[in-house]
Design an enzyme around this catalytic site. Structure first.
Site, short mmCIF file in Angstrom:
data_model
loop_
_atom_site.label_atom_id
_atom_site.label_comp_id
_atom_site.label_asym_id
_atom_site.label_seq_id
_atom_site.Cartn_x
_atom_site.Cartn_y
_atom_site.Cartn_z
N ARG A 256 0.84 -1.20 0.00
CA ARG A 256 0.00 0.00 0.00
C ARG A 256 0.87 1.25 0.00
O ARG A 256 1.84 1.34 0.76
CB ARG A 256 -0.94 0.00 1.21
CG ARG A 256 -1.91 -1.17 1.18
CD ARG A 256 -2.92 -1.16 2.30
NE ARG A 256 -3.72 -2.36 2.26
CZ ARG A 256 -4.66 -2.69 3.16
NH1 ARG A 256 -4.90 -1.86 4.16
NH2 ARG A 256 -5.34 -3.82 3.04
N ARG A 271 1.75 1.51 10.26
CA ARG A 271 1.30 1.92 8.92
C ARG A 271 2.51 1.89 7.99
O ARG A 271 3.31 2.82 7.97
CB ARG A 271 0.69 3.32 8.98
CG ARG A 271 -0.14 3.69 7.76
CD ARG A 271 -0.60 5.13 7.84
NE ARG A 271 -1.52 5.36 8.90
CZ ARG A 271 -2.86 5.28 8.79
NH1 ARG A 271 -3.38 4.95 7.63
NH2 ARG A 271 -3.64 5.53 9.80
N GLU A 343 -7.14 -0.77 14.71
CA GLU A 343 -7.69 -1.83 13.86
C GLU A 343 -6.67 -2.94 13.61
O GLU A 343 -5.52 -2.68 13.24
CB GLU A 343 -8.12 -1.25 12.52
CG GLU A 343 -8.64 -2.31 11.55
CD GLU A 343 -8.55 -1.87 10.10
OE1 GLU A 343 -8.40 -2.76 9.24
OE2 GLU A 343 -8.61 -0.65 9.82
N SER A 346 -10.60 -6.65 9.75
CA SER A 346 -11.72 -6.01 9.09
C SER A 346 -12.45 -7.07 8.29
O SER A 346 -11.81 -7.87 7.59
CB SER A 346 -11.22 -4.89 8.17
OG SER A 346 -12.29 -4.23 7.56
N ARG A 383 0.63 -6.29 11.54
CA ARG A 383 0.29 -5.29 12.55
C ARG A 383 -0.08 -5.91 13.90
O ARG A 383 0.06 -5.27 14.94
CB ARG A 383 -0.86 -4.41 12.06
CG ARG A 383 -1.18 -3.28 13.01
CD ARG A 383 -2.41 -2.48 12.62
NE ARG A 383 -2.14 -1.57 11.50
CZ ARG A 383 -2.98 -0.61 11.14
NH1 ARG A 383 -4.14 -0.47 11.76
NH2 ARG A 383 -2.68 0.19 10.13
#
Length: 419
Positions: A256, A271, A343, A346, A383
């Site tokens: 990403r 991130r 988070e 998801s 993460r």
């Protein structure tokens, strides 16, 4: 892509969905107008073409001046047929282009609003309390010889890292545990490609509002995936599935760009541009998609229980859903040094949205081909190591390994290393 027939029958449903997302509800009238004009042009084209075919028989029987007049009329009809067909094609292209930019209809019950308007559904476990000053995951990772951000930046740039020693072993253990659970639950394990064609990326809805997040290789006309949801959704592209549900689980690296997030979470591995993830994916009958969504959430909660970290479950607000999602639940783990939840999983119900774009269908009870529903859910990612390290740290700088991970890691405690 939304269903035009359903839109004609109940346009107010899309208007309400657009308002809940904070999007323009005027798109409904534009869609209906284009759809009506396209259908009218198609009807006119078909009528003229039928007349043209019938007229051809009359021309073959006529002679002399009558034949010349009929030939002139036939030429005129041919031009009109060509014009109507071109108009119908043009309107169809306009309609398709507009449709591709319209997000999925939200599921009834999804909270309206933006990023901060989520609804907390439950808390599991109490936030971890310490009788010492806790270290953050990067400080712990460096002292354990588990994370090296400095060399990651040297070799690849900002937001890249090395997992070293027990850090690499911890990630392998975590993702193996996730794969083991998924396979035991009936998922078919997959190792998917992480470079995909434009039709796969666009079909899953990732080339719309979030296109800036995607890495592209223009010379090869390929995209690096940000989640294995993309190759899993495209696995049955242009196919008719003979048996539902179909459940797959994939372990892949994900990429990403994190466009627009500069200055956010730059410390550590929260991130980053590259990470590994185990992703669940389900194809099911649309009528069963709500129940399937809750099953995926339960599998995520089962995995979180195994790594023994406190978390909460939130119902994500409509304005924070991706274009493909009709509803999304996030599990957010407690991060002690940030004094907040972040988070870690998801799960999204994309209903028929992706399947329509990718032409993935099944045969209904009447034998007719119908779009399936697609759903996805995170089972573990890099993460998670943030929450595992911080919540299981001990006063001497060591980190307790959750029992479920010990058989994969071969350690009960991660100890600081001498530098």
């Amino acid at each position: 892509m939304i269903d035009l027939r359903a839109l004609r029958e109940d346009p107010e449903r899309l208007r309400a969905s657009q308002r809940a997302r904070g999007e323009d509800d005027g798109v409904v009238d534009r869609l209906l107008d284009l759809d009506g004009r396209r259908r009218s042009a198609l009807t006119s084209f078909e009528q003229l073409r039928a007349e043209q075919k019938s007229f051809g028989k009359s021309v073959s029987k006529a002679q002399g001046d009558e034949r010349q007049a009929l030939l002139a009329r036939a030429k005129q009809l041919a031009q009109q047929v060509k014009e109507r067909e071109a108009e119908a094609d043009r309107l169809g292209e306009e309609l398709d282009a507009l449709l591709k930019g319209v997000p999925n209809l939200i599921e009834e019950g999804a909270p309206p609003g933006g990023e901060q308007d989520f609804v907390v559904l439950e808390h599991v476990g109490e936030p971890t309390a310490f009788d010492f000053e806790p270290k953050d995951h990067l400080e712990l990772g460096e002292s354990l010889g588990a994370i090296d951000m400095e060399r990651g930046a040297k070799v690849s740039g900002a937001r890249f890292y090395y997992l070293t020693g027990v850090g690499a072993r911890l990630q392998y253990a975590l993702l193996n545990l996730a794969m083991e659970q998924a396979v035991a639950s009936g998922f078919v394990p997959m190792y998917p490609p992480v470079l995909v064609k434009p039709e796969a990326m666009e079909g899953t809805g990732f080339l719309g509002a979030h296109a800036a997040e995607v890495y592209q290789l223009p010379q090869e006309e390929l995209y690096l995936v940000g989640t294995s949801e993309v190759p899993l959704a495209a696995f049955h592209m242009n196919e008719i599935i003979d048996e539902l549900p179909r459940r797959y689980v994939a372990w892949s690296s994900c990429f990403r760009r994190e466009a627009g997030s500069y200055g956010k979470d730059t410390r550590g591995i929260i991130r980053v541009h590259q990470f590994d993830k185990v992703e669940m994916f389900s194809y099911c009958d649309p009528a069963d998609s709500h129940a399937e969504h809750l099953r995926l959430l339960e599998w995520e909660k089962e995995m979180l229980a195994k790594v023994e970290i406190p978390y909460r479950v939130i119902d994500v607000a409509a304005g924070d859903l991706g274009a493909s999602a009709a509803r999304k639940y996030d599990c957010e783990a407690w991060v002690p040094t940030q004094n907040t939840y972040r988070e870690v999983t998801s799960t999204s119900n994309c209903t028929e949205f992706q399947a329509r774009r990718l032409a993935v269908r099944h045969r209904d009870a009447d034998g007719k081909n119908q779009p399936v529903a697609t759903l996805n859910g995170t089972l573990a990612t890099t993460r998670w190591m943030v929450a595992i390290l911080e919540n299981h740290q001990q006063a001497d700088g060591s980190v307790r390994v959750p029992k479920a991970l010990q058989k994969f890691l071969g350690l009960e405690v991660l100890e600081p290393v001498k530098r």
